[in-house]
Design an enzyme around this catalytic site. Structure first.
Site, short mmCIF file in Angstrom:
data_model
loop_
_atom_site.label_atom_id
_atom_site.label_comp_id
_atom_site.label_asym_id
_atom_site.label_seq_id
_atom_site.Cartn_x
_atom_site.Cartn_y
_atom_site.Cartn_z
N SER A 160 0.83 -1.19 0.00
CA SER A 160 0.00 0.00 0.00
C SER A 160 0.88 1.26 0.00
CB SER A 160 -0.96 -0.04 1.19
OG SER A 160 -1.98 0.91 1.07
N ASP A 209 -9.49 -6.37 -3.59
CA ASP A 209 -9.05 -5.15 -2.89
C ASP A 209 -9.94 -3.98 -3.28
OD1 ASP A 209 -7.68 -3.04 -1.69
OD2 ASP A 209 -5.71 -3.80 -2.27
N HIS A 261 -7.43 -5.90 0.70
CA HIS A 261 -6.27 -5.04 0.91
C HIS A 261 -5.30 -5.66 1.91
CE1 HIS A 261 -4.28 -1.26 0.30
NE2 HIS A 261 -4.23 -1.01 1.60
#
Length: 268
Positions: free
Chosen positions: A95, A219, A247
């Site tokens: 991320s 995600d 995620h």
């Protein structure tokens, strides 16, 4: 974890094992110890020396509540690699950590042997922008969601539906999210303000180190097509998309994530 002055701040880091260095970069709001659940043991078993650390914004690393720039976080990671012997190192980020790794591969290629970007992205789409602004508005207004509702929203945004089929497992996830800290610290707030960064895909065309972008099929925060775009933008980069992952794919399907990472790191 030792504290050291790295790039002008106090940075909290930990190194385990011996062998070639792998540096793991965590995402927004999370400490480096999250990697210890699944990725660090797998890397140690494979014979790597593994470094985890708390990004600026995450105590006891300096929170830098006055504001954080992505360039500073990239420089922190570069300085940490130099502090640990100068590299080149294998780098894995997720991320926000993937963004840091991407920019590090672009600007300091001499420090990066191979790079893996989990939930990679070089731009944001409309839903991401709306979610980020909504979170900031809640924070500005001092609105705290009820813990059970916050847990449910966190699960919907970060987990695959496949992780919620088993009701006992689903309740475990919800309990974890419900008991997690709900207040946004000044440092985490500064990290959250890094999410408006334009489109970096054309710049990534200049990356020369071997790269793997990993997309998580379910995600919602960083849709898999954004990870595929990063792989397409980087010359010679590989792309892997993992099913039944949201995620938090590195927590939901750690064996699949670890296999993808280890195969790529060993593929020289």
């Amino acid at each position: 974890m030792p504290l050291a002055t790295i790039n002008g701040i106090q940075l909290n880091y930990q190194v385990k094992g011996s062998g070639d260095l792998v540096v793991l970069i965590m995402g927004t709001g999370s400490p480096g110890r999250v990697w210890d659940l699944h990725q660090v043991p797998a890397l140690l078993e494979a014979g790597y020396r593994v470094c985890t650390f708390d990004n600026r914004g995450i105590a006891p690393t300096d929170e830098c509540a006055g504001g954080i720039k992505i360039e500073e976080m990239v420089a922190d990671t570069a300085a940490l690699i130099e502090h640990l012997g100068g590299g080149p190192a294998y780098v894995v980020g997720t991320s926000l950590g993937a963004r840091i790794a991407q920019e590090l591969a672009l600007t300091r290629p001499e420090l990066v042997r191979r790079a893996v970007f989990l939930a990679a992205h070089g731009r944001r789409d409309a839903l991401q922008k709306a979610l980020s602004e909504g979170e900031r508005e809640l924070d500005r207004k001092g609105i705290t969601l009820p813990s059970s509702y916050r847990a449910a929203i966190t699960a919907v945004l970060n987990l695959s539906p496949a992780s919620m089929v088993d009701q006992m497992a689903a309740q475990d996830w919800l309990d974890i999210f419900a008991f997690s800290k709900s207040e946004t610290s000044p440092g985490v707030r500064a990290q959250q303000n890094l999410d408006d960064f334009g489109d970096r895909l054309s710049a990534y065309g200049k990356i020369t180190v071997p790269c793997l972008a990993v997309g998580f099929a379910d995600d919602r925060l960083v849709p898999a097509h954004l990870a595929a775009e990063v792989a397409k933008a980087i010359p010679g980069a590989q792309y892997v998309e993992l099913s039944d992952c949201g995620h938090y794919g590195y927590l939901e399907r750690p064996d699949a994530v670890n296999s993808a990472v280890l195969d790529f790191l060993a593929g020289e």
